[in-house]
Motif scaffolding. Structure first.
Motif, short mmCIF file in Angstrom:
data_model
loop_
_atom_site.label_atom_id
_atom_site.label_comp_id
_atom_site.label_asym_id
_atom_site.label_seq_id
_atom_site.Cartn_x
_atom_site.Cartn_y
_atom_site.Cartn_z
N VAL A 209 0.86 -1.18 0.00
CA VAL A 209 0.00 0.00 0.00
C VAL A 209 0.90 1.24 0.00
O VAL A 209 1.65 1.46 0.95
CB VAL A 209 -0.94 0.03 1.22
N LYS A 210 0.84 2.00 -1.08
CA LYS A 210 1.62 3.22 -1.16
C LYS A 210 0.86 4.33 -0.44
O LYS A 210 -0.22 4.74 -0.87
CB LYS A 210 1.85 3.60 -2.63
N ILE A 211 1.45 4.81 0.67
CA ILE A 211 0.75 5.82 1.48
C ILE A 211 1.36 7.21 1.33
O ILE A 211 0.82 8.18 1.85
CB ILE A 211 0.73 5.43 2.97
N GLY A 212 2.49 7.31 0.62
CA GLY A 212 3.13 8.62 0.49
C GLY A 212 3.69 9.08 1.82
O GLY A 212 4.44 8.35 2.48
N ASP A 213 3.30 10.28 2.27
CA ASP A 213 3.71 10.74 3.60
C ASP A 213 2.71 10.27 4.64
O ASP A 213 1.80 9.49 4.35
CB ASP A 213 3.86 12.27 3.61
N GLY A 214 2.86 10.73 5.87
CA GLY A 214 1.99 10.25 6.94
C GLY A 214 0.67 10.99 7.06
O GLY A 214 -0.11 10.73 7.98
N GLU A 215 0.38 11.90 6.15
CA GLU A 215 -0.86 12.68 6.23
C GLU A 215 -2.07 11.80 5.97
O GLU A 215 -2.06 10.94 5.09
CB GLU A 215 -0.80 13.83 5.22
N ASP A 216 -3.13 12.01 6.74
CA ASP A 216 -4.39 11.25 6.59
C ASP A 216 -4.14 9.74 6.65
O ASP A 216 -4.74 8.97 5.90
CB ASP A 216 -5.09 11.60 5.27
N LYS A 220 -6.15 6.53 4.85
CA LYS A 220 -5.45 5.74 3.84
C LYS A 220 -5.46 4.25 4.19
O LYS A 220 -5.72 3.40 3.33
CB LYS A 220 -4.00 6.23 3.70
N ILE A 221 -5.17 3.93 5.45
CA ILE A 221 -5.14 2.52 5.86
C ILE A 221 -6.54 1.91 5.82
O ILE A 221 -6.73 0.77 5.38
CB ILE A 221 -4.53 2.38 7.28
N ASN A 222 -7.54 2.67 6.25
CA ASN A 222 -8.91 2.16 6.21
C ASN A 222 -9.38 1.92 4.78
O ASN A 222 -10.11 0.95 4.51
CB ASN A 222 -9.86 3.14 6.90
N THR A 223 -8.98 2.78 3.87
CA THR A 223 -9.30 2.59 2.45
C THR A 223 -8.67 1.30 1.94
O THR A 223 -9.32 0.51 1.23
CB THR A 223 -8.82 3.79 1.61
N ALA A 224 -7.41 1.09 2.28
CA ALA A 224 -6.72 -0.13 1.84
C ALA A 224 -7.38 -1.38 2.40
O ALA A 224 -7.57 -2.37 1.68
CB ALA A 224 -5.26 -0.06 2.27
N ILE A 225 -7.77 -1.35 3.68
CA ILE A 225 -8.41 -2.51 4.29
C ILE A 225 -9.76 -2.79 3.63
O ILE A 225 -10.13 -3.95 3.39
CB ILE A 225 -8.58 -2.30 5.80
N SER A 226 -10.50 -1.73 3.31
CA SER A 226 -11.80 -1.91 2.63
C SER A 226 -11.62 -2.59 1.28
O SER A 226 -12.43 -3.45 0.89
CB SER A 226 -12.49 -0.55 2.45
N ILE A 227 -10.57 -2.24 0.57
CA ILE A 227 -10.29 -2.87 -0.72
C ILE A 227 -9.91 -4.33 -0.53
O ILE A 227 -10.36 -5.22 -1.27
CB ILE A 227 -9.17 -2.10 -1.46
N LEU A 228 -9.09 -4.60 0.47
CA LEU A 228 -8.68 -5.98 0.74
C LEU A 228 -9.86 -6.85 1.16
O LEU A 228 -9.90 -8.06 0.88
CB LEU A 228 -7.60 -6.00 1.83
N GLU A 229 -10.83 -6.25 1.83
CA GLU A 229 -12.01 -7.00 2.28
C GLU A 229 -13.03 -7.19 1.17
O GLU A 229 -13.94 -8.04 1.31
CB GLU A 229 -12.66 -6.27 3.45
N ASP A 230 -12.90 -6.46 0.09
CA ASP A 230 -13.87 -6.53 -1.02
C ASP A 230 -13.63 -7.81 -1.83
O ASP A 230 -12.64 -7.93 -2.55
CB ASP A 230 -13.71 -5.30 -1.91
N LYS A 231 -14.54 -8.77 -1.70
CA LYS A 231 -14.37 -10.06 -2.38
C LYS A 231 -14.48 -9.94 -3.89
O LYS A 231 -13.95 -10.77 -4.63
CB LYS A 231 -15.41 -11.06 -1.85
N SER A 232 -15.17 -8.90 -4.37
CA SER A 232 -15.28 -8.72 -5.82
C SER A 232 -13.95 -8.29 -6.43
O SER A 232 -13.69 -8.54 -7.61
CB SER A 232 -16.36 -7.67 -6.14
N PRO A 248 -8.32 5.47 -5.30
CA PRO A 248 -7.07 4.70 -5.22
C PRO A 248 -6.83 3.89 -6.50
O PRO A 248 -7.76 3.48 -7.19
CB PRO A 248 -7.31 3.78 -4.03
N VAL A 249 -5.58 3.67 -6.80
CA VAL A 249 -5.18 2.84 -7.93
C VAL A 249 -4.88 1.44 -7.41
O VAL A 249 -4.15 1.27 -6.44
CB VAL A 249 -3.93 3.42 -8.64
N ILE A 250 -5.46 0.44 -8.08
CA ILE A 250 -5.29 -0.94 -7.66
C ILE A 250 -4.61 -1.72 -8.79
O ILE A 250 -5.04 -1.66 -9.95
CB ILE A 250 -6.65 -1.60 -7.32
N LYS A 251 -3.57 -2.43 -8.45
CA LYS A 251 -2.85 -3.23 -9.44
C LYS A 251 -2.69 -4.64 -8.91
O LYS A 251 -2.09 -4.87 -7.86
CB LYS A 251 -1.47 -2.62 -9.70
N LYS A 252 -3.25 -5.61 -9.66
CA LYS A 252 -3.13 -7.01 -9.27
C LYS A 252 -1.89 -7.62 -9.92
O LYS A 252 -1.52 -7.27 -11.04
CB LYS A 252 -4.36 -7.81 -9.70
#
Length: 258
Positions: A209-216, A220-232, A248-252
């Motif tokens: 997960v590319k988070i850039g700097d520590g802002e927000d 950012k982490i919650n967004t990443a977890i939501s994507i990981l939890e998305d079975k679709s 967010p950009v997602i690359k498989k």
């Protein structure tokens, strides 16, 4: 001498009574002070430890036993606190006196959060990046690995670095630890790359997960977890880029064939 209504005589009697009272009070106070300071009644015999879950009680008692035999009422709390906090795992110490002979020590431990692979050992770090110990192995599977860290040889109990950039890093990783602790999903942070403070990367297993700097960071982490939890989406390996404002950009990535 019988009763009298003479004002001067009555005043003289009152003065004598007051003087006797003062003398008696001084004598009693002196006896008590002598008893308290010279008697073994208040000498510390027992030391009780509470609040520890990581550090063994025996390890803390090893430092605290040196205070046995001192007067419980006059022991210097700062000396006790300083001695107990010499253990790098101890963050805070509270002292209480339980009369007549027991010293109560309540400790708060540091958050054990990260590890760094050194040349000959694993450096175990707190959430605020203090070196807690050097170990030959990692027993706690919940610790997050740090990579990209530039550090000199350190003594146990020291911060891993200093300066403005370290302050930013410390703030970010302390927040990441808190996010990890409150994260109830099955997806946990396993590694963080801090080689660039403007392009940091957090890993959930094989997903970067590319988070850039520590802002927000929470967002950012919650967004990443939501994507990981998305079975679709079913992202098992690849990356998620949340380092910028916008979707967010997602690359498989496909697993390599064996």
């Amino acid at each position: 001498m019988g009763k009298t209504n003479n004002v001067y005589i009555l005043k003289a009697r009152r003065k004598r009574h007051i003087k006797r009272g003062i003398i008696l009070t001084v004598i009693i106070a002196g006896v008590l002070a002598l008893f308290v300071t010279k008697s073994d009644f208040f000498l510390i015999k027992n030391v009780n430890i509470k609040g520890n879950s990581i550090i063994k009680t025996e390890a803390i008692l090893k430092d605290a036993d040196s205070f046995k035999g001192e007067n419980l009422l006059f022991i210097k709390e700062n000396n006790v606190i300083s001695k107990i906090k010499s253990n790098p795992y101890i963050d805070n110490v509270t002292i209480k006196r339980s009369l007549p002979k027991t010293l109560e020590i309540d400790v708060t431990e540091k958050n054990v959060a990260y590890y760094f692979k050194g040349k000959e050992s694993f450096d175990i770090l707190s959430s605020d990046l203090i070196l807690l110990e050097k170990s030959n192995k990692i027993d706690d599977k919940n610790l997050i690995e740090i990579t990209g860290l530039k550090k000199d040889d350190l003594n146990i109990g020291e911060y891993i670095a200093s300066g403005d950039s370290f302050t930013i890093l410390k703030t970010t990783l302390d927040e990441l630890y808190k996010i990890q602790k409150s994260n109830k999903s099955k997806f946990k942070v396993t590694k963080v790359d801090v080689s660039s403070l403007t392009n940091m990367k957090v890993y959930f297993g094989d997903v970067m997960v590319k988070i850039g700097d520590g802002e927000d960071l929470v967002k950012k982490i919650n967004t990443a977890i939501s994507i990981l939890e998305d079975k679709s989406i079913n992202l098992k390996k690849g990356y998620i880029d949340v380092s910028f404002h916008g979707s967010p950009v997602i690359k498989k990535e496909k697993d390599k064939e064996k």
